[in-house]
Design a protein around this motif. Structure first.
Motif: not given
Lengths: 404, 404
Positions: B330-335
């Motif tokens: 949600q915070l825009g990181y790629t995980v």
């Protein structure tokens, strides 16, 4: 294609204890009613002492609660609470100043005396006594420091130092150069101990030859005479040339629990490489520490109650040893060891071979010892008896010897 | 003079976790009030489950009485009561028929994945993924299978198989020949899992090249999808080419207790040499078994209560993983990862370096991860987060990420 470590294939197939097991099973099958008394394998029979049991229960409970749960031991070398009491109780009273950070906790002196070889280059020449605890030899073979075995089972490239009646089973340093020397005092299998003077000659040799002594002191707790060194570090200069191995296995009945430690002094260097750093690198990469529960149990050995309790257990075994020595002596046998060590080195009567005597005892009185020749060609004509059996079994075995 | 193992000197000094520890300590010293949340080292935080605790208390009590005391485990490969339940519960339900005598109990998958190298000749070429669990690499170096490291930390002579976003972090078999292949699925550090088809290609490669697969399945208990193999032996033919490593460390919280096992099928041979016999020879010579108390605890994992209890613990960790994935997404990181594994492989934002991002998180939000580049050059630009923290710490860390 993948290939196997050819050194492993040099190992003789018939390892001593499996062969003993095979003969005992065969006898048992033919005589299912026989009550066999085992005085062969050096395993303890007395239970863990109450102080250790209490410590372990406490540690198990700690592991059950999130606040006190312990995962990996971050130090990688064992909990400081254990290393500190070892330095304080095992070394300081003997005048030896060991820093707790020079003590590395492990799961066994067997593991450590074997794995320590990894720190050294393949070109190092290894010296062992004959007879000897087989692990030193087998791991030298596995490390590729030997050629194949000859018909007597001696490996080409190893330097064997005869431990005989003539030298009181304490070999002198060899005439030739060697690099790594396994010494074990009190000795397995002969029960011999080395005096301060004898150990000093070894330290002197190691200094002169720039060799490293691998000193197995797993049985030091059995030494009955204060003048006999418990540690190689009681000899001046030993810190620069020796690694020492100790164990809770026989001292505190930990054969089934697994805890030991190895001392690598900071002063022990080859060139500018500290062997302590190499050993810590080895242990933190290929090992991951000893159970917290076990370490708490080991630390409990050093409480006043723990010390009193393990002393009582050791006395049971050493009383066994004394009775074995005395009774077999009365019966006309020649016996060695058993005074400062839980092993009795019994000379076979009338020049019998070790296995011949082993078979005779098994057949006639159903007592199992360990054929001396299994520890090396110079062990031929001897049998090792351990004092770790239950006292009533020892007495029964001695009665049977009397009837023989 | 004695010489050191020159291969040890090739090892890079700055091992990953000590360097993390150094930076965290330095920050802590400068900011003594800071509450640091550790999601770096893969250590568990939930306590041992009640079934294990009860089993261990019972075993401790057994060790306190002569009638039930246990010394050495004569089998040398672990108690049958444990090996049997492993075969029954870990393999049979997946359609895999493993004989309990093909299971060898040990004190850790780290020890075993390291020590297994001894069975093989020095000329074997080792393949590892990049990024990779450092132990496979370091022990290959210590065994002399590599040259020195290059400026990126890659050792000459090792075959590195890139595990990247492009291949979903599951490398294909290499074009070239290799002899020993370390595979780890679910993967540490990327959290990737391999499908049946992907593993089948590896088995096919190993057969064609007469290579041996060293399959580290330490995280199999975290697999959430029934179609993903838990064992390499679910692939037909794998018994002839693969050794499998498993552990109770993450499955049952045994990081501080130490118990694991290695499966070496009888069908796995090089020429006419059974690798199982070599491994048993190695373990019975250089190791002396796992604490009886620990083995009783491990067996308790397989009781109905034990199974239900460890499932609850694993769910705590996997719920952590799910929240980390979701919130950071949600915070825009790629995980990546975190679905079938307790590891989240987080891509650093805006092309930052791993250590740069590590330092940023430490400085700004006091959250500690593990720099991906520490697992190999292809890990650059990633950070590993573990899901083993306490749930409240995970939530706090995620709140801090949101404020970043």
């Amino acid at each position: 294609m993948a290939t196997v470590n050819q050194n492993y294939l040099k190992l003789k197939a018939g390892y001593l204890f499996p062969e003993i097991g095979r003969r005992v099973r065969a006898y048992k099958q033919a005589h299912p009613e026989a009550r066999i008394i085992r005085m062969g394998i050096g395993d303890v029979t007395q239970p863990l002492v109450p102080a250790v049991i209490e410590g372990m229960h406490r540690a198990v409970d700690q592991m059950s609660r999130q606040e006190t749960f312990r995962g990996y031991d971050d130090s990688g070398i064992g909990y400081e609470f254990l290393r500190k009491v070892i330095a304080e109780h095992d070394y300081k009273p003997r005048g030896v100043d060991i820093d707790p950070d020079e003590i590395i906790i492990s799961d066994g002196a067997k593991s450590d005396t074997a794995n320590i070889q990894e720190l050294f280059g393949p070109e190092n020449v290894v010296a062992v006594a004959d007879p000897v605890y087989p692990v030193y030899v087998d791991t030298s073979v596995m490390a590729g420091r030997t050629g194949p075995a000859d018909e007597k089972g001696r490996y080409v490239g190893l330097v064997y130092m005869p431990a005989t009646e003539a030298n009181g089973f304490v070999p002198e340093p060899p005439e030739c150069h060697v690099d790594l020397i396994y010494l074990c005092f009190p000795n397995n299998p002969t029960g011999a101990v080395a005096t301060r003077g004898q150990l000093a000659r070894w330290v002197e040799y190691a200094k002169a030859e720039e060799a490293v002594i691998l000193f197995d002191a797993a049985y030091e707790a059995f030494i009955a005479d204060h003048s006999i060194p418990h540690s190689i570090y009681e000899i001046p200069g030993a810190r620069e040339v020796a690694i020492e191995f100790r164990s809770f296995s026989k001292t505190a009945g930990f054969t089934g629990v697994r805890c030991a430690f190895t001392v690598v002094p900071r002063a022990l260097k080859i060139g500018d490489v500290e062997l302590r750093s190499l050993w810590i690198r080895r242990q933190t990469t290929k090992f991951n520490g000893v159970s917290y529960i076990t370490q708490v149990g080991a630390a409990a050995v050093y409480t006043p109650e723990g010390q009193a309790q393990i002393r009582r257990t050791i006395k049971i075994y050493m009383d066994n040893a004394a009775r074995i020595r005395q009774k077999l002596g009365q019966l006309g046998y020649t016996v060695y060891g058993g005074i400062h060590a839980p092993y009795i080195w019994l000379k076979t009567p009338t020049g019998m071979g070790s296995w011949e005597f082993f078979d005779l005892l098994l057949e006639r009185i159903q007592v199992v010892g360990t054929p001396g020749v299994g520890f090396g060609p110079m062990g031929e004509g001897f049998l090792r008896l351990t004092a770790f059996a239950r006292p009533e079994d020892v007495d029964e075995a001695l009665d049977r010897f009397a009837r023989l």
